[in-house]
Design a protein around this motif. Structure first.
Motif, PDB file in Angstrom:
ATOM      1  N   ALA A  79       0.850  -1.191   0.000  1.00  0.00           N
ATOM      2  CA  ALA A  79       0.000   0.000   0.000  1.00  0.00           C
ATOM      3  C   ALA A  79       0.886   1.240   0.000  1.00  0.00           C
ATOM      4  O   ALA A  79       1.872   1.304   0.735  1.00  0.00           O
ATOM      5  N   GLU A  80       0.518   2.203  -0.828  1.00  0.00           N
ATOM      6  CA  GLU A  80       1.188   3.503  -0.835  1.00  0.00           C
ATOM      7  C   GLU A  80       0.393   4.401   0.092  1.00  0.00           C
ATOM      8  O   GLU A  80      -0.774   4.685  -0.157  1.00  0.00           O
ATOM      9  N   VAL A  81       1.043   4.829   1.171  1.00  0.00           N
ATOM     10  CA  VAL A  81       0.355   5.571   2.223  1.00  0.00           C
ATOM     11  C   VAL A  81       0.937   6.982   2.310  1.00  0.00           C
ATOM     12  O   VAL A  81       2.154   7.152   2.380  1.00  0.00           O
ATOM     13  N   GLU A  82       0.046   7.966   2.316  1.00  0.00           N
ATOM     14  CA  GLU A  82       0.459   9.361   2.467  1.00  0.00           C
ATOM     15  C   GLU A  82       0.364   9.733   3.940  1.00  0.00           C
ATOM     16  O   GLU A  82      -0.693   9.630   4.551  1.00  0.00           O
ATOM     17  N   PRO A 121       3.894  -2.982   3.462  1.00  0.00           N
ATOM     18  CA  PRO A 121       3.138  -4.201   3.203  1.00  0.00           C
ATOM     19  C   PRO A 121       1.696  -4.026   3.667  1.00  0.00           C
ATOM     20  O   PRO A 121       1.450  -3.512   4.749  1.00  0.00           O
ATOM     21  N   ASN A 122       0.768  -4.455   2.843  1.00  0.00           N
ATOM     22  CA  ASN A 122      -0.655  -4.305   3.166  1.00  0.00           C
ATOM     23  C   ASN A 122      -1.126  -5.534   3.931  1.00  0.00           C
ATOM     24  O   ASN A 122      -1.906  -6.345   3.441  1.00  0.00           O
ATOM     25  N   ASN A 123      -0.653  -5.665   5.163  1.00  0.00           N
ATOM     26  CA  ASN A 123      -0.982  -6.838   5.979  1.00  0.00           C
ATOM     27  C   ASN A 123      -2.345  -6.745   6.652  1.00  0.00           C
ATOM     28  O   ASN A 123      -2.787  -7.692   7.283  1.00  0.00           O
ATOM     29  N   ILE A 124      -3.025  -5.607   6.524  1.00  0.00           N
ATOM     30  CA  ILE A 124      -4.345  -5.450   7.150  1.00  0.00           C
ATOM     31  C   ILE A 124      -5.452  -5.308   6.095  1.00  0.00           C
ATOM     32  O   ILE A 124      -6.576  -4.971   6.421  1.00  0.00           O
ATOM     33  N   ASN A 125      -5.111  -5.550   4.829  1.00  0.00           N
ATOM     34  CA  ASN A 125      -6.058  -5.475   3.707  1.00  0.00           C
ATOM     35  C   ASN A 125      -6.746  -4.117   3.609  1.00  0.00           C
ATOM     36  O   ASN A 125      -7.963  -4.025   3.444  1.00  0.00           O
ATOM     37  N   ALA A 126      -5.970  -3.070   3.718  1.00  0.00           N
ATOM     38  CA  ALA A 126      -6.509  -1.718   3.578  1.00  0.00           C
ATOM     39  C   ALA A 126      -6.824  -1.452   2.105  1.00  0.00           C
ATOM     40  O   ALA A 126      -6.203  -2.022   1.210  1.00  0.00           O
ATOM     41  N   GLU A 127      -7.787  -0.588   1.887  1.00  0.00           N
ATOM     42  CA  GLU A 127      -8.182  -0.230   0.532  1.00  0.00           C
ATOM     43  C   GLU A 127      -7.935   1.259   0.313  1.00  0.00           C
ATOM     44  O   GLU A 127      -7.755   2.023   1.264  1.00  0.00           O
ATOM     45  N   VAL A 128      -7.949   1.662  -0.955  1.00  0.00           N
ATOM     46  CA  VAL A 128      -7.719   3.056  -1.300  1.00  0.00           C
ATOM     47  C   VAL A 128      -8.746   3.933  -0.592  1.00  0.00           C
ATOM     48  O   VAL A 128      -9.940   3.635  -0.578  1.00  0.00           O
ATOM     49  N   GLU A 143      10.368  -8.335   9.210  1.00  0.00           N
ATOM     50  CA  GLU A 143       9.973  -7.282  10.143  1.00  0.00           C
ATOM     51  C   GLU A 143      10.397  -5.937   9.563  1.00  0.00           C
ATOM     52  O   GLU A 143      11.556  -5.688   9.319  1.00  0.00           O
ATOM     53  N   ASN A 144       9.452  -5.093   9.305  1.00  0.00           N
ATOM     54  CA  ASN A 144       9.756  -3.782   8.762  1.00  0.00           C
ATOM     55  C   ASN A 144       9.911  -2.780   9.890  1.00  0.00           C
ATOM     56  O   ASN A 144       9.458  -2.993  11.004  1.00  0.00           O
ATOM     57  N   ILE A 145      10.541  -1.666   9.558  1.00  0.00           N
ATOM     58  CA  ILE A 145      10.752  -0.630  10.562  1.00  0.00           C
ATOM     59  C   ILE A 145       9.425  -0.003  10.955  1.00  0.00           C
ATOM     60  O   ILE A 145       9.163   0.243  12.112  1.00  0.00           O
ATOM     61  N   ILE A 146       8.569   0.247   9.959  1.00  0.00           N
ATOM     62  CA  ILE A 146       7.224   0.743  10.258  1.00  0.00           C
ATOM     63  C   ILE A 146       6.219  -0.176   9.582  1.00  0.00           C
ATOM     64  O   ILE A 146       6.512  -0.791   8.570  1.00  0.00           O
ATOM     65  N   LYS A 147       5.034  -0.255  10.164  1.00  0.00           N
ATOM     66  CA  LYS A 147       3.981  -1.099   9.568  1.00  0.00           C
ATOM     67  C   LYS A 147       2.621  -0.559   9.911  1.00  0.00           C
ATOM     68  O   LYS A 147       2.443   0.178  10.887  1.00  0.00           O
ATOM     69  N   MET A 148       1.659  -0.927   9.078  1.00  0.00           N
ATOM     70  CA  MET A 148       0.272  -0.558   9.339  1.00  0.00           C
ATOM     71  C   MET A 148      -0.293  -1.522  10.377  1.00  0.00           C
ATOM     72  O   MET A 148      -0.082  -2.732  10.273  1.00  0.00           O
ATOM     73  N   THR A 149      -1.005  -0.957  11.366  1.00  0.00           N
ATOM     74  CA  THR A 149      -1.518  -1.822  12.428  1.00  0.00           C
ATOM     75  C   THR A 149      -3.033  -1.998  12.378  1.00  0.00           C
ATOM     76  O   THR A 149      -3.534  -3.060  12.735  1.00  0.00           O
ATOM     77  N   ARG A 150      -3.754  -0.959  11.955  1.00  0.00           N
ATOM     78  CA  ARG A 150      -5.212  -1.103  11.889  1.00  0.00           C
ATOM     79  C   ARG A 150      -5.801  -0.030  10.988  1.00  0.00           C
ATOM     80  O   ARG A 150      -5.202   1.005  10.756  1.00  0.00           O
ATOM     81  N   ILE A 151      -7.010  -0.303  10.531  1.00  0.00           N
ATOM     82  CA  ILE A 151      -7.777   0.682   9.733  1.00  0.00           C
ATOM     83  C   ILE A 151      -8.602   1.494  10.697  1.00  0.00           C
ATOM     84  O   ILE A 151      -9.275   0.970  11.591  1.00  0.00           O
TER      85      ILE A 151
END
Length: 140
Positions: A15-18, A46-53, A131-139
């Motif tokens: 996911a490309e996150v702004e 990495p889109n490990n939480i299945n986020a959408e645009v 393991e990435n330095i930053i990651k998405m945790t929740r929507i």
């Protein structure tokens, strides 16, 4: 470090996150008198939480890891620059070259470029780790 980001694109499990950067004054423009024109920053995670645009997501990262990675990014090229200038000044001065200082500066810039290549190699190696330095945790 916790921040909120907006998902701009989703492609191939990433996911490309702004993310809006935090200003140095804490976004209290009345207090510092600055303009606080804080640009956004785009990260690919990495889109490990299945986020959408269009989703707002929480992004977390350990401050220790972020600071360590920041030191690598800034200090390796700087160290290469200093080493390149110092070594070339010593060598060129011993060779009795009259314009050794400007030449040493340009050699230092070559070392700096090499330092950026080293950082790029390290970045690819870190990026391949699970393991990435930053990651998405929740929507949100």
């Amino acid at each position: 470090m916790d921040q909120v980001g907006l998902v701009r694109k989703v492609l191939n499990g990433e996911a490309e996150v702004e993310v809006r950067r935090i200003s140095g004054c804490g976004e209290n423009c009345k207090g510092c008198g600055g303009g606080c024109n804080v640009p956004s920053h785009v990260v690919i995670l990495p889109n490990n939480i299945n986020a959408e645009v269009g989703d707002f997501v929480e992004i977390q990262g350990e401050t220790k890891n972020i600071l360590k990675y920041t030191m690598i990014i800034y200090m390796i090229p700087f160290a290469f620059l200093i080493i390149g200038i110092s070594l070339s000044m010593k060598i060129l001065k011993n060779m009795s070259i009259s314009s050794y200082e400007p030449l040493s500066f340009f050699i230092g810039l070559i070392f700096l470029a090499f330092g950026y290549l080293v950082v790029k190699f390290i970045d690819k190696k870190v990026g391949k780790k699970e393991e990435n330095i930053i990651k998405m945790t929740r929507i949100i």
